[in-house]
Design a protein around this motif. Structure first.
Motif, PDB file in Angstrom:
ATOM      1  N   MET A 132      33.385 -13.490 -17.572  1.00  0.00           N
ATOM      2  CA  MET A 132      34.192 -12.907 -16.501  1.00  0.00           C
ATOM      3  C   MET A 132      35.114 -11.821 -17.061  1.00  0.00           C
ATOM      4  O   MET A 132      35.300 -10.767 -16.439  1.00  0.00           O
ATOM      5  CB  MET A 132      35.007 -14.005 -15.827  1.00  0.00           C
ATOM      6  CG  MET A 132      34.177 -15.104 -15.176  1.00  0.00           C
ATOM      7  SD  MET A 132      33.308 -14.579 -13.688  1.00  0.00           S
ATOM      8  CE  MET A 132      34.651 -14.597 -12.494  1.00  0.00           C
ATOM      9  N   ALA A 133      35.697 -12.068 -18.236  1.00  0.00           N
ATOM     10  CA  ALA A 133      36.622 -11.098 -18.824  1.00  0.00           C
ATOM     11  C   ALA A 133      35.924  -9.799 -19.219  1.00  0.00           C
ATOM     12  O   ALA A 133      36.483  -8.709 -19.061  1.00  0.00           O
ATOM     13  CB  ALA A 133      37.322 -11.713 -20.034  1.00  0.00           C
ATOM     14  N   VAL A 134      34.701  -9.902 -19.737  1.00  0.00           N
ATOM     15  CA  VAL A 134      33.938  -8.694 -20.091  1.00  0.00           C
ATOM     16  C   VAL A 134      33.667  -7.869 -18.831  1.00  0.00           C
ATOM     17  O   VAL A 134      33.786  -6.639 -18.831  1.00  0.00           O
ATOM     18  CB  VAL A 134      32.629  -9.065 -20.809  1.00  0.00           C
ATOM     19  CG1 VAL A 134      31.703  -7.856 -20.923  1.00  0.00           C
ATOM     20  CG2 VAL A 134      32.934  -9.618 -22.200  1.00  0.00           C
ATOM     21  N   GLY A 135      33.315  -8.546 -17.742  1.00  0.00           N
ATOM     22  CA  GLY A 135      33.146  -7.827 -16.476  1.00  0.00           C
ATOM     23  C   GLY A 135      34.429  -7.158 -16.036  1.00  0.00           C
ATOM     24  O   GLY A 135      34.417  -6.020 -15.533  1.00  0.00           O
ATOM     25  N   GLY A 136      35.570  -7.854 -16.233  1.00  0.00           N
ATOM     26  CA  GLY A 136      36.862  -7.257 -15.906  1.00  0.00           C
ATOM     27  C   GLY A 136      37.140  -6.018 -16.742  1.00  0.00           C
ATOM     28  O   GLY A 136      37.700  -5.028 -16.254  1.00  0.00           O
ATOM     29  N   PHE A 137      36.740  -6.068 -18.007  1.00  0.00           N
ATOM     30  CA  PHE A 137      36.927  -4.908 -18.888  1.00  0.00           C
ATOM     31  C   PHE A 137      36.161  -3.698 -18.342  1.00  0.00           C
ATOM     32  O   PHE A 137      36.693  -2.578 -18.301  1.00  0.00           O
ATOM     33  CB  PHE A 137      36.443  -5.255 -20.298  1.00  0.00           C
ATOM     34  CG  PHE A 137      36.703  -4.195 -21.324  1.00  0.00           C
ATOM     35  CD1 PHE A 137      37.856  -4.221 -22.102  1.00  0.00           C
ATOM     36  CD2 PHE A 137      35.799  -3.158 -21.529  1.00  0.00           C
ATOM     37  CE1 PHE A 137      38.109  -3.239 -23.050  1.00  0.00           C
ATOM     38  CE2 PHE A 137      36.047  -2.175 -22.471  1.00  0.00           C
ATOM     39  CZ  PHE A 137      37.208  -2.214 -23.233  1.00  0.00           C
ATOM     40  N   PHE A 138      34.924  -3.930 -17.888  1.00  0.00           N
ATOM     41  CA  PHE A 138      34.129  -2.813 -17.363  1.00  0.00           C
ATOM     42  C   PHE A 138      34.723  -2.270 -16.065  1.00  0.00           C
ATOM     43  O   PHE A 138      34.647  -1.056 -15.790  1.00  0.00           O
ATOM     44  CB  PHE A 138      32.677  -3.238 -17.173  1.00  0.00           C
ATOM     45  CG  PHE A 138      31.924  -3.367 -18.454  1.00  0.00           C
ATOM     46  CD1 PHE A 138      31.867  -2.325 -19.356  1.00  0.00           C
ATOM     47  CD2 PHE A 138      31.265  -4.548 -18.776  1.00  0.00           C
ATOM     48  CE1 PHE A 138      31.176  -2.435 -20.555  1.00  0.00           C
ATOM     49  CE2 PHE A 138      30.578  -4.675 -19.967  1.00  0.00           C
ATOM     50  CZ  PHE A 138      30.525  -3.622 -20.860  1.00  0.00           C
ATOM     51  N   HIS A 139      35.322  -3.153 -15.252  1.00  0.00           N
ATOM     52  CA  HIS A 139      36.004  -2.639 -14.057  1.00  0.00           C
ATOM     53  C   HIS A 139      37.139  -1.711 -14.461  1.00  0.00           C
ATOM     54  O   HIS A 139      37.317  -0.632 -13.862  1.00  0.00           O
ATOM     55  CB  HIS A 139      36.569  -3.774 -13.213  1.00  0.00           C
ATOM     56  CG  HIS A 139      37.528  -3.267 -12.158  1.00  0.00           C
ATOM     57  ND1 HIS A 139      37.109  -2.569 -11.044  1.00  0.00           N
ATOM     58  CD2 HIS A 139      38.896  -3.308 -12.098  1.00  0.00           C
ATOM     59  CE1 HIS A 139      38.161  -2.211 -10.332  1.00  0.00           C
ATOM     60  NE2 HIS A 139      39.259  -2.648 -10.946  1.00  0.00           N
ATOM     61  N   CYS A 140      37.903  -2.112 -15.466  1.00  0.00           N
ATOM     62  CA  CYS A 140      39.020  -1.281 -15.920  1.00  0.00           C
ATOM     63  C   CYS A 140      38.541   0.076 -16.432  1.00  0.00           C
ATOM     64  O   CYS A 140      39.166   1.110 -16.170  1.00  0.00           O
ATOM     65  CB  CYS A 140      39.814  -2.011 -16.994  1.00  0.00           C
ATOM     66  SG  CYS A 140      40.740  -3.438 -16.367  1.00  0.00           S
ATOM     67  N   LEU A 141      37.416   0.089 -17.142  1.00  0.00           N
ATOM     68  CA  LEU A 141      36.846   1.359 -17.606  1.00  0.00           C
ATOM     69  C   LEU A 141      36.520   2.267 -16.427  1.00  0.00           C
ATOM     70  O   LEU A 141      36.841   3.460 -16.427  1.00  0.00           O
ATOM     71  CB  LEU A 141      35.586   1.106 -18.434  1.00  0.00           C
ATOM     72  CG  LEU A 141      35.743   0.545 -19.850  1.00  0.00           C
ATOM     73  CD1 LEU A 141      34.382   0.408 -20.510  1.00  0.00           C
ATOM     74  CD2 LEU A 141      36.654   1.449 -20.693  1.00  0.00           C
ATOM     75  N   LEU A 192      32.975 -15.311 -27.371  1.00  0.00           N
ATOM     76  CA  LEU A 192      31.588 -14.848 -27.471  1.00  0.00           C
ATOM     77  C   LEU A 192      31.510 -13.524 -28.236  1.00  0.00           C
ATOM     78  O   LEU A 192      32.434 -12.705 -28.190  1.00  0.00           O
ATOM     79  CB  LEU A 192      30.989 -14.655 -26.078  1.00  0.00           C
ATOM     80  CG  LEU A 192      30.959 -15.880 -25.163  1.00  0.00           C
ATOM     81  CD1 LEU A 192      30.266 -15.528 -23.850  1.00  0.00           C
ATOM     82  CD2 LEU A 192      30.277 -17.059 -25.832  1.00  0.00           C
ATOM     83  N   ASP A 193      30.387 -13.306 -28.898  1.00  0.00           N
ATOM     84  CA  ASP A 193      30.188 -12.074 -29.662  1.00  0.00           C
ATOM     85  C   ASP A 193      30.321 -10.831 -28.788  1.00  0.00           C
ATOM     86  O   ASP A 193      30.860  -9.811 -29.222  1.00  0.00           O
ATOM     87  CB  ASP A 193      28.813 -12.077 -30.332  1.00  0.00           C
ATOM     88  CG  ASP A 193      28.730 -13.065 -31.491  1.00  0.00           C
ATOM     89  OD1 ASP A 193      29.791 -13.555 -31.936  1.00  0.00           O
ATOM     90  OD2 ASP A 193      27.601 -13.353 -31.944  1.00  0.00           O
ATOM     91  N   ILE A 194      29.824 -10.917 -27.543  1.00  0.00           N
ATOM     92  CA  ILE A 194      29.854  -9.738 -26.679  1.00  0.00           C
ATOM     93  C   ILE A 194      31.279  -9.270 -26.436  1.00  0.00           C
ATOM     94  O   ILE A 194      31.552  -8.066 -26.336  1.00  0.00           O
ATOM     95  CB  ILE A 194      29.129 -10.016 -25.333  1.00  0.00           C
ATOM     96  CG1 ILE A 194      28.997  -8.722 -24.545  1.00  0.00           C
ATOM     97  CG2 ILE A 194      29.853 -11.090 -24.529  1.00  0.00           C
ATOM     98  CD1 ILE A 194      28.172  -8.858 -23.283  1.00  0.00           C
ATOM     99  N   GLY A 195      32.225 -10.209 -26.387  1.00  0.00           N
ATOM    100  CA  GLY A 195      33.613  -9.823 -26.194  1.00  0.00           C
ATOM    101  C   GLY A 195      34.209  -9.141 -27.408  1.00  0.00           C
ATOM    102  O   GLY A 195      35.122  -8.315 -27.289  1.00  0.00           O
ATOM    103  N   GLN A 196      33.676  -9.472 -28.583  1.00  0.00           N
ATOM    104  CA  GLN A 196      34.232  -8.909 -29.819  1.00  0.00           C
ATOM    105  C   GLN A 196      33.622  -7.562 -30.183  1.00  0.00           C
ATOM    106  O   GLN A 196      34.093  -6.912 -31.118  1.00  0.00           O
ATOM    107  CB  GLN A 196      34.052  -9.910 -30.956  1.00  0.00           C
ATOM    108  CG  GLN A 196      34.781 -11.241 -30.726  1.00  0.00           C
ATOM    109  CD  GLN A 196      36.233 -11.037 -30.322  1.00  0.00           C
ATOM    110  OE1 GLN A 196      36.998 -10.424 -31.064  1.00  0.00           O
ATOM    111  NE2 GLN A 196      36.605 -11.537 -29.148  1.00  0.00           N
TER     112      GLN A 196
END
Length: 333
Positions: A253-262, A280-284
């Motif tokens: 959910m947080a990674v999706g939030g990051f893309f919204h911010c972008l 998770l690795d994707i977050g890092q």
């Protein structure tokens, strides 16, 4: 004293039918009146009866079995748990039988009944949210049982994982220490993921301790995903844009939030902090490494198997193994 496992005779007595009738219902053989079939099935569920198919082909092949019930294999968290299980089993001769419950307690109950019919040496399941029938089957069986991911309740036999509530509390306290005061929360379906709710409760407790509260919150009515995180953060900020930080139910959910911010030209870490859970690795590997909590998923699976195989008999004293977690400071909060 532990109750003995219910027998076919017990089912027949409760249903008011013959043992042959019960056997036919279990094997789905022969002509049985629907009302009789329903009565027998209700008795099976009430007693937690498990038929013994160990004399079948799989058991005769000589492969000792470990039943593994996981809520999902599409969520990267649980393949990592499974990798730990496989690593611990690699040199033992035991083979895993794997079922996926899709976070559905009734499906878990059905899969467990099927697994227990093969007389496994142990059952590994996830969390403490079982139906009454599942709990009876696990409690009354003679096999070892490990419940994974959570240690906030009393296990049937062994619990291996972390305190989800404490992880949420420590996340909240960490963010308060970073100077945040206007908190938002973005989550997913709590009915499917009880552990996410425990973390939410932990965050709320940390805020209350500091005389704070959630300024706004929004939950997606479905499973977690990056798309759900992006859409749900957008919805939250549309009606409450004045937030310092948003805590997400997990890293997806947080990674999706990051893309919204972008996409919305919101400066992450300066205008708005983002905090996840799982590590998770994707977050890092985001342009700014995600601030989050890392759980030790591989170790949870590995330790569960090691503890289960220490003894074939279930000890009187229940065991809780806390695998802990670590806060990753990251750069998003």
């Amino acid at each position: 004293m532990r109750r003995s496992a219910p027998t076919l005779t017990d089912v027949a007595r409760l249903a008011g039918v013959s043992e042959i009738t019960v056997s036919r219902v279990v094997r789905n053989k022969g002509s049985i009146a629907e009302t009789t079939r329903v009565r027998v099935q209700e008795a099976i569920v009430k007693l937690g009866y498990v038929p013994n198919r160990a004399a079948g082909a799989l058991a005769s092949a000589g492969a000792p079995l470990i039943g593994v019930l996981l809520p999902s294999l599409s969520n990267i968290v649980f393949p990592e748990v499974l990798r730990g299980i496989h690593t611990a089993l690699a040199s033992t001769g035991y083979q895993p039988l794997i079922g996926v419950t899709d976070y559905d307690p009734v499906k878990e109950q059905e899969l467990l009944s099927s697994l227990l019919a093969w007389q496994p040496a142990a059952i590994i399941t996830t969390g403490f949210e079982h139906t009454d029938a599942t709990r009876r089957m696990l409690a009354d069986s003679r096999v070892r049982v490990a419940e994974l991911m959570d240690i906030d309740a009393e296990p049937i036999d062994i619990a291996v994982g972390l305190s989800q509530r404490r992880a949420g509390f420590d996340a909240g306290r960490h963010l308060i220490g970073r100077g945040y005061r206007r908190f938002g929360y973005v989550g997913h379906d709590w009915n499917a993921d009880h552990r996410a709710r425990l973390r939410y409760e932990g965050v709320r407790a940390a805020l209350a301790e500091a005389d704070l509260g959630l300024t706004a919150e929004e939950r997606f009515d479905g499973p977690s995903s990056t798309m759900a995180g992006r859409k749900t953060l957008a919805a939250l900020l549309s009606w409450e844009p004045d937030l310092d930080v948003v805590v997400f139910s997990n890293d997806d959910m947080a990674v999706g939030g990051f893309f919204h911010c972008l996409g919305a030209n919101i400066s992450v870490g300066r205008e708005l902090g983002l905090f996840g859970f799982n590590g998770l690795d994707i977050g890092q590997v985001l342009p700014l490494p995600l601030s989050t909590i890392r759980s030790h998923r591989f170790d949870i699976g590995r330790i569960a198997v090691e503890k289960l195989l220490e003894s074939s008999r279930r000890p009187e004293e229940k065991l809780i193994v806390d695998t802990g977690y670590e806060i990753i400071a990251g750069a998003t909060a």
